[in-house]
Design an enzyme around this catalytic site. Structure first.
Site, PDB file in Angstrom:
ATOM      1  N   HIS A  13     -13.362 -21.941  16.259  1.00  0.00           N
ATOM      2  CA  HIS A  13     -14.731 -21.711  16.735  1.00  0.00           C
ATOM      3  C   HIS A  13     -15.556 -22.996  16.626  1.00  0.00           C
ATOM      4  CE1 HIS A  13     -18.445 -19.232  17.250  1.00  0.00           C
ATOM      5  NE2 HIS A  13     -18.970 -20.180  16.474  1.00  0.00           N
ATOM      6  N   GLU A  14     -15.539 -23.632  15.460  1.00  0.00           N
ATOM      7  CA  GLU A  14     -16.341 -24.842  15.261  1.00  0.00           C
ATOM      8  C   GLU A  14     -15.848 -25.995  16.136  1.00  0.00           C
ATOM      9  OE1 GLU A  14     -19.180 -24.659  13.946  1.00  0.00           O
ATOM     10  OE2 GLU A  14     -18.891 -22.728  12.963  1.00  0.00           O
ATOM     11  N   HIS A  59     -17.167 -25.645  19.580  1.00  0.00           N
ATOM     12  CA  HIS A  59     -18.521 -26.201  19.740  1.00  0.00           C
ATOM     13  C   HIS A  59     -18.473 -27.711  19.962  1.00  0.00           C
ATOM     14  CE1 HIS A  59     -20.760 -22.586  19.104  1.00  0.00           C
ATOM     15  NE2 HIS A  59     -20.470 -22.469  17.809  1.00  0.00           N
ATOM     16  N   CYS A  94     -13.746 -13.145  22.410  1.00  0.00           N
ATOM     17  CA  CYS A  94     -13.427 -14.572  22.365  1.00  0.00           C
ATOM     18  C   CYS A  94     -13.687 -15.118  20.972  1.00  0.00           C
ATOM     19  CB  CYS A  94     -14.334 -15.277  23.390  1.00  0.00           C
ATOM     20  SG  CYS A  94     -14.144 -17.067  23.510  1.00  0.00           S
ATOM     21  N   CYS A 101     -13.824 -19.571  28.563  1.00  0.00           N
ATOM     22  CA  CYS A 101     -13.954 -20.663  27.602  1.00  0.00           C
ATOM     23  C   CYS A 101     -12.741 -21.582  27.619  1.00  0.00           C
ATOM     24  CB  CYS A 101     -14.209 -20.118  26.202  1.00  0.00           C
ATOM     25  SG  CYS A 101     -15.871 -19.409  25.997  1.00  0.00           S
ATOM     26  N   HIS A 123     -21.840 -20.168  22.153  1.00  0.00           N
ATOM     27  CA  HIS A 123     -21.395 -18.826  21.794  1.00  0.00           C
ATOM     28  C   HIS A 123     -21.121 -18.020  23.050  1.00  0.00           C
ATOM     29  CE1 HIS A 123     -23.335 -19.444  17.657  1.00  0.00           C
ATOM     30  NE2 HIS A 123     -22.024 -19.569  17.556  1.00  0.00           N
ATOM     31  N   CYS A 124     -20.146 -17.138  22.961  1.00  0.00           N
ATOM     32  CA  CYS A 124     -19.654 -16.367  24.095  1.00  0.00           C
ATOM     33  C   CYS A 124     -19.800 -14.875  23.791  1.00  0.00           C
ATOM     34  CB  CYS A 124     -18.189 -16.731  24.325  1.00  0.00           C
ATOM     35  SG  CYS A 124     -17.400 -15.866  25.681  1.00  0.00           S
TER      36      CYS A 124
END
Length: 161
Positions: A117-118, A121, A132, A154, A127-128
């Site tokens: 996740h990070e 970014h 996801c 994404c 954010h989705c």
């Protein structure tokens, strides 16, 4: 793609998990930087937590660097965060403090999800709302519900689709 892991007051087992799994997820070369301690200048004694933005800014600005800490972290205006990243930048920080559980398989899944996740970014993803890994998580229960993978939209944005 190259990913650098910066251990900050975290166990070597967690670093090994991330090294192996991030290599798979991103088809990347993964390097581990020398272990360091989370800087006390980022520590807020009244909260008993480290400021995530402060830790993030102390990481080497090498694209892509993921700082990983076993310390509890927060961002201004939040009780805690699992991590923080420079959107489209070079660096991200991940705390495993609130992801800990006696179930080793579940711990690994949580840590990998939040690391992916990070890094998402850092690669420019916001954010989705889809099913996801980029879905925002405000609790470990929400981390557990989301997948470890990117949705089709994404994944295509970062060249993995």
């Amino acid at each position: 793609m190259k990913i650098y892991i910066q251990p900050l007051s975290v166990n070597s087992h967690t670093v090994e998990i991330l090294k192996n799994r991030l290599k798979e997820v991103f088809k990347a070369e993964v390097f581990v930087l020398p272990t360091s301690e989370a800087s006390l200048r980022c520590y807020n004694p009244s909260r008993r937590q480290y400021n995530s933005t402060c830790l993030l800014r102390l990481l080497p600005p090498i694209r892509i660097t993921l700082g990983v800490t076993g310390r509890d972290i927060y961002a201004t205006g939040m009780n805690f965060v699992f991590g923080e990243a420079e959107l489209g930048g070079a660096r991200a920080i991940l705390s495993v403090f609130r992801l800990t559980t006696a179930d080793s398989k579940l711990y690994e899944e949580r840590v990998v999800k939040e690391a992916v996740h990070e890094i998402g970014h850092v690669l420019g993803l916001k954010h989705c709302k889809n099913d996801c890994v980029m879905k925002f998580s405000n609790s470990v229960e929400e981390v557990d519900k989301k997948p470890v993978s990117f949705c089709r939209v994404c994944a295509s944005k970062i060249g993995l689709g």
